[in-house]
Design a protein around this motif. Structure first.
Motif, PDB file in Angstrom:
ATOM      1  N   PHE A 186       0.500  -1.128  -0.065  1.00  0.00           N
ATOM      2  CA  PHE A 186       0.334   0.052  -0.147  1.00  0.00           C
ATOM      3  C   PHE A 186       1.387   1.492  -0.149  1.00  0.00           C
ATOM      4  O   PHE A 186       1.791   1.353   0.530  1.00  0.00           O
ATOM      5  CB  PHE A 186      -0.646  -0.030   1.538  1.00  0.00           C
ATOM      6  N   GLY A 187       0.502   2.013  -1.313  1.00  0.00           N
ATOM      7  CA  GLY A 187       0.806   3.429  -0.889  1.00  0.00           C
ATOM      8  C   GLY A 187       1.233   4.534  -2.416  1.00  0.00           C
ATOM      9  O   GLY A 187       0.565   3.859  -3.130  1.00  0.00           O
ATOM     10  N   LEU A 188       2.470   5.191  -2.045  1.00  0.00           N
ATOM     11  CA  LEU A 188       2.915   5.859  -3.597  1.00  0.00           C
ATOM     12  C   LEU A 188       3.540   5.312  -4.400  1.00  0.00           C
ATOM     13  O   LEU A 188       4.845   4.685  -4.174  1.00  0.00           O
ATOM     14  CB  LEU A 188       3.474   7.161  -3.103  1.00  0.00           C
ATOM     15  N   LEU A 189       4.288   4.976  -5.574  1.00  0.00           N
ATOM     16  CA  LEU A 189       4.535   4.501  -6.404  1.00  0.00           C
ATOM     17  C   LEU A 189       5.870   6.002  -6.200  1.00  0.00           C
ATOM     18  O   LEU A 189       7.043   5.052  -7.270  1.00  0.00           O
ATOM     19  CB  LEU A 189       4.253   4.188  -7.609  1.00  0.00           C
ATOM     20  N   GLY A 190       5.415   7.344  -6.379  1.00  0.00           N
ATOM     21  CA  GLY A 190       5.444   8.137  -6.566  1.00  0.00           C
ATOM     22  C   GLY A 190       6.457   8.495  -5.753  1.00  0.00           C
ATOM     23  O   GLY A 190       6.654   7.948  -4.934  1.00  0.00           O
ATOM     24  N   GLY A 191       7.303  10.144  -5.966  1.00  0.00           N
ATOM     25  CA  GLY A 191       7.505  10.033  -5.109  1.00  0.00           C
ATOM     26  C   GLY A 191       6.718  11.409  -4.020  1.00  0.00           C
ATOM     27  O   GLY A 191       7.729  11.545  -3.279  1.00  0.00           O
ATOM     28  N   GLU A 192       6.498  11.995  -4.198  1.00  0.00           N
ATOM     29  CA  GLU A 192       5.107  12.976  -3.415  1.00  0.00           C
ATOM     30  C   GLU A 192       4.416  13.165  -4.261  1.00  0.00           C
ATOM     31  O   GLU A 192       3.699  13.521  -4.871  1.00  0.00           O
ATOM     32  CB  GLU A 192       5.634  14.426  -3.334  1.00  0.00           C
ATOM     33  N   TRP A 193       3.089  13.484  -2.537  1.00  0.00           N
ATOM     34  CA  TRP A 193       1.617  13.223  -3.110  1.00  0.00           C
ATOM     35  C   TRP A 193       0.933  13.596  -1.966  1.00  0.00           C
ATOM     36  O   TRP A 193       1.751  13.797  -0.525  1.00  0.00           O
ATOM     37  CB  TRP A 193       0.649  12.342  -3.322  1.00  0.00           C
ATOM     38  N   HIS A 194      -0.317  14.461  -1.549  1.00  0.00           N
ATOM     39  CA  HIS A 194      -0.710  14.679  -0.678  1.00  0.00           C
ATOM     40  C   HIS A 194      -0.424  14.058   0.158  1.00  0.00           C
ATOM     41  O   HIS A 194      -0.850  13.195  -0.184  1.00  0.00           O
ATOM     42  CB  HIS A 194      -2.210  15.997  -1.519  1.00  0.00           C
ATOM     43  N   TYR A 195      -0.347  14.398   1.961  1.00  0.00           N
ATOM     44  CA  TYR A 195      -0.857  13.861   2.424  1.00  0.00           C
ATOM     45  C   TYR A 195      -2.443  13.501   3.390  1.00  0.00           C
ATOM     46  O   TYR A 195      -2.996  12.415   3.319  1.00  0.00           O
ATOM     47  CB  TYR A 195      -0.330  14.682   4.102  1.00  0.00           C
ATOM     48  N   PHE A 196      -3.736  15.001   2.906  1.00  0.00           N
ATOM     49  CA  PHE A 196      -4.623  14.591   3.033  1.00  0.00           C
ATOM     50  C   PHE A 196      -4.991  14.248   1.863  1.00  0.00           C
ATOM     51  O   PHE A 196      -4.936  14.679   1.486  1.00  0.00           O
ATOM     52  CB  PHE A 196      -5.168  16.167   3.410  1.00  0.00           C
ATOM     53  N   VAL A 197      -6.073  13.223   2.125  1.00  0.00           N
ATOM     54  CA  VAL A 197      -7.019  12.805   1.260  1.00  0.00           C
ATOM     55  C   VAL A 197      -8.498  13.058   1.477  1.00  0.00           C
ATOM     56  O   VAL A 197      -9.017  12.351   1.882  1.00  0.00           O
ATOM     57  CB  VAL A 197      -6.505  11.427   0.425  1.00  0.00           C
ATOM     58  N   ASN A 198      -8.941  14.182   0.486  1.00  0.00           N
ATOM     59  CA  ASN A 198     -10.078  13.979   0.878  1.00  0.00           C
ATOM     60  C   ASN A 198     -11.739  13.192  -0.315  1.00  0.00           C
ATOM     61  O   ASN A 198     -11.217  14.734  -1.006  1.00  0.00           O
ATOM     62  CB  ASN A 198     -11.232  15.603   1.424  1.00  0.00           C
ATOM     63  N   PRO A 199     -12.499  12.470   0.064  1.00  0.00           N
ATOM     64  CA  PRO A 199     -12.571  11.844  -1.663  1.00  0.00           C
ATOM     65  C   PRO A 199     -13.530  12.099  -1.800  1.00  0.00           C
ATOM     66  O   PRO A 199     -14.746  12.993  -0.983  1.00  0.00           O
ATOM     67  CB  PRO A 199     -12.387  10.328  -0.981  1.00  0.00           C
ATOM     68  N   PRO A 200     -13.981  12.039  -2.254  1.00  0.00           N
ATOM     69  CA  PRO A 200     -13.576  10.952  -4.029  1.00  0.00           C
ATOM     70  C   PRO A 200     -12.551  12.089  -4.547  1.00  0.00           C
ATOM     71  O   PRO A 200     -12.380  13.644  -4.282  1.00  0.00           O
ATOM     72  CB  PRO A 200     -14.584  10.838  -4.997  1.00  0.00           C
ATOM     73  N   PRO A 201     -11.452  11.845  -5.484  1.00  0.00           N
ATOM     74  CA  PRO A 201     -11.304  10.125  -5.836  1.00  0.00           C
ATOM     75  C   PRO A 201      -9.714  10.853  -5.198  1.00  0.00           C
ATOM     76  O   PRO A 201      -9.338  11.661  -5.209  1.00  0.00           O
ATOM     77  CB  PRO A 201     -11.430   9.894  -7.310  1.00  0.00           C
ATOM     78  N   ASN A 202      -9.240   9.385  -4.702  1.00  0.00           N
ATOM     79  CA  ASN A 202      -7.793   8.959  -4.608  1.00  0.00           C
ATOM     80  C   ASN A 202      -7.290   8.762  -6.110  1.00  0.00           C
ATOM     81  O   ASN A 202      -6.978   7.566  -6.854  1.00  0.00           O
ATOM     82  CB  ASN A 202      -7.359   8.059  -3.968  1.00  0.00           C
ATOM     83  N   LYS A 203      -6.378   9.490  -6.345  1.00  0.00           N
ATOM     84  CA  LYS A 203      -5.291   9.571  -7.610  1.00  0.00           C
ATOM     85  C   LYS A 203      -3.965   8.792  -7.752  1.00  0.00           C
ATOM     86  O   LYS A 203      -3.563   8.942  -9.038  1.00  0.00           O
ATOM     87  CB  LYS A 203      -5.296  11.250  -8.384  1.00  0.00           C
ATOM     88  N   GLN A 204      -2.842   8.720  -5.909  1.00  0.00           N
ATOM     89  CA  GLN A 204      -2.577   8.227  -6.399  1.00  0.00           C
ATOM     90  C   GLN A 204      -2.162   7.399  -5.226  1.00  0.00           C
ATOM     91  O   GLN A 204      -0.998   6.674  -5.425  1.00  0.00           O
ATOM     92  CB  GLN A 204      -1.491   9.507  -5.915  1.00  0.00           C
ATOM     93  N   TYR A 205      -2.449   6.933  -4.759  1.00  0.00           N
ATOM     94  CA  TYR A 205      -2.349   5.825  -3.872  1.00  0.00           C
ATOM     95  C   TYR A 205      -2.837   4.570  -4.011  1.00  0.00           C
ATOM     96  O   TYR A 205      -4.169   4.021  -4.649  1.00  0.00           O
ATOM     97  CB  TYR A 205      -2.392   6.173  -2.416  1.00  0.00           C
TER      98      TYR A 205
END
Length: 551
Positions: A186-205
């Motif tokens: 579970f996690g990020l494939l890339g180098g950085e993204w926002h820590y807070f995710v207010n769905p929808p949608p999730n685009k990176q995790y």
């Protein structure tokens, strides 16, 4: 497959270290093989945490340090992806194609800059998994695997006229964590993204090979990754009693700087009411009391803020706000580490688990010099502030509590250490390719109360334009300031330091030790030739056939 750097080596080196010669799983007969948990933060400063003199509250890391060993001279590759490649493969980043950051846009078309880890070299879970370990990861990957779904604008911008074939897509897909040996991810494939995710949608995790479903309001990634790590730990134990390897590389405190407001406010009360220079001085004093710095070590105040001071009060306030969030992110991360440790305790596994922690590089330059006090430099630079991190190693009943080790070691030593602890041999071949001896060595003899020698040489390079070579107490830097040095100098800028007497790099001895400088330069050139290290701009022109846009 296209894009893969194939490595064929005709035989093992004559001198095989003990951790390679161990008889695999048989070594664990009659005893429980240890679980292994490796935790890594991203952009933590050397003296940020409490156990290294910082004012940031990190009680859980402090407790692990008190209950185990603190390694004070532990080196990384000074950047996210190169460090991760060295950790996961036990090999120099340039050797496995990760001389720069990960992602297809960083593929310069030459062997040391492929933007993805060589798939003919095994990663830790690809060795421990077949040896009977559960393998799980929650956090930031940043080693090049990704799902490229269509020939979009990004691909065309970087590779104009080049078709995105099914083979290329498969190659990048095979670089994702599940395909590189992790049972659960579970996690990020890339180098950085926002820590807070207010769905929808999730685009990176991601979870596994698909985007994760995140439906919790105000979800925060540091906590969310810990939730998944704990879920995977409990799931593994429900399945059977096999040992597990958990890789927990948090994104925190990497950009974007985001943390819960209440924790940020706590640090605003501290940093806005204390002179940064006093904080810096207090860190140095505490580090000397802790035995991290020699009492007589020279130290030049680095100016906790930007190198040339603040141009305005507005800029000073902006910097202080960043420092507050940077600190808050690390306190939150420490709390999550505490949850993992408590879970191990509840499961009855803490006594049987080797836990290691370090950062992937120093604090970023936007933090000024405070995070990396007393060292100069920052992430992406090869002064001690960019590439030196404390290491914690904790294993009750094996690693003596409250011990400190000052021997030079690096992230290259983690894979051999984990394999040694598990009683698992490094393979002689992988996917049909013969493998030579990795450069690192196991730290287990030191963990058990003995000692290990420092490596004969330790090399790091960034972009083929700045480099460092260590030998014993000596450190030679080549263009350490990168563009600050190369833009106005035809000849390389050289800095030589005696780290035993001058760990903060205050006295450049290059002009007084020319023979030693030349000896170290020869060693560095030989290393660069072996791994075809090329200045990045030249690599782009050679590998991709187009003019580089930077020197």
């Amino acid at each position: 497959m296209e894009g893969s750097r194939r490595v064929f080596i005709q035989g093992l080196a004559a001198g095989v270290p003990a951790w390679m010669a161990s008889p695999g799983c048989a070594a664990a007969a009659g005893r429980k093989r240890p679980n292994i948990v490796f935790i890594m933060s991203d952009d933590s400063g050397y003296s940020d945490p409490g156990f290294c003199g910082g004012e940031i509250e990190t009680p859980n890391l402090d407790r692990l340090a008190r209950g185990g060993m603190k390694w004070t001279q532990f080196y990384n590759a000074a950047r996210c992806s190169p460090t991760r490649a060295a950790v996961m493969t036990g090999r120099w980043p340039q050797e496995v194609g990760m001389g720069d950051l990960a992602g297809f846009k960083f593929d310069a078309g030459v062997s040391c800059y492929r933007g993805i880890v060589d798939q003919s070299v095994p990663m830790i879970p690809e060795i421990l998994g077949p040896a009977g370990y559960h393998t799980m990861m929650a956090g930031k990957w940043h080693l090049g695997g990704q799902k490229i779904k269509a020939q979009g604008a990004g691909w065309q911008a970087y590779y104009p006229g080049r078709e995105l074939t099914p083979e290329i897509r498969e190659f990048y897909f095979n670089g994702m964590p599940k395909q590189r040996g992790f049972d659960r991810f579970f996690g990020l494939l890339g180098g950085e993204w926002h820590y807070f995710v207010n769905p929808p949608p999730n685009k990176q995790y991601y979870e596994g090979n698909e985007l994760a479903v995140i439906d919790e309001p105000h979800w925060y990634s540091t906590r969310g990754c810990t939730d998944k790590a704990i879920e995977y730990l409990r799931e593994a134990r429900r399945q059977d009693d096999r040992p597990f390897f958990l890789y927990l590389p948090y994104q925190a405190p990497h950009h974007p700087l985001e943390a819960p407001k209440a924790v940020v406010e706590k640090y605003r009360a501290l940093y806005f009411n204390t002179d940064p220079h006093q904080l810096e001085e207090r860190r140095v004093e505490r580090m000397k009391r802790m035995g991290i710095l020699p009492e007589d070590a020279d130290y030049t105040p680095r100016l906790a803020g930007p190198r040339n001071g603040f141009p305005s009060e507005e800029k000073r306030t902006e910097w202080l706000e960043q420092v507050c969030v940077h600190a808050a992110m690390q306190e939150v991360m420490d709390g999550e580490i505490g949850r993992v440790v408590e879970t191990l305790r509840e499961m009855g596994e803490l006594e049987h688990t080797l836990i290691c922690y370090c950062s992937d590089n120093g604090a970023a330059g936007k933090m000024g010099h405070l995070g990396n006090t007393p060292f100069q430099g920052s992430k992406a630079l090869l002064w001690e502030g960019g590439s030196r991190s404390p290491l914690i190693a904790h294993w009750p009943g094996v690693i003596p509590a409250g011990t400190t080790n000052h021997t030079a070691a690096s992230v290259l030593d983690l894979m051999p250490t984990f394999l040694d602890a598990a009683g698992v041999s490094y393979p002689a071949s992988f996917r049909g390719n013969r493998l030579d001896t990795p450069p690192g060595r196991s730290l287990m003899p030191a963990f058990r109360g003995g000692s290990v020698d420092a490596p004969e040489y330790l090399h790091w390079d960034l972009y083929g334009q700045k480099a460092v070579v260590y030998r014993g107490r000596w450190k030679l830097l080549i263009n350490p300031g990168w563009w600050v040095h190369i833009k106005d100098n035809e000849e390389p800028v050289l800095e030589l330091y005696d780290l035993d007497r001058d760990p903060a790099e205050t006295r450049n001895l290059a002009s007084s030790r020319p023979e030693l400088v030349e000896q170290l330069r020869r060693a560095q050139r030989a290393w660069e030739d072996r791994y075809e290290v090329t200045p990045y701009g030249e690599a782009i022109e050679k590998g991709l056939g187009r003019k580089a846009e930077w020197k």
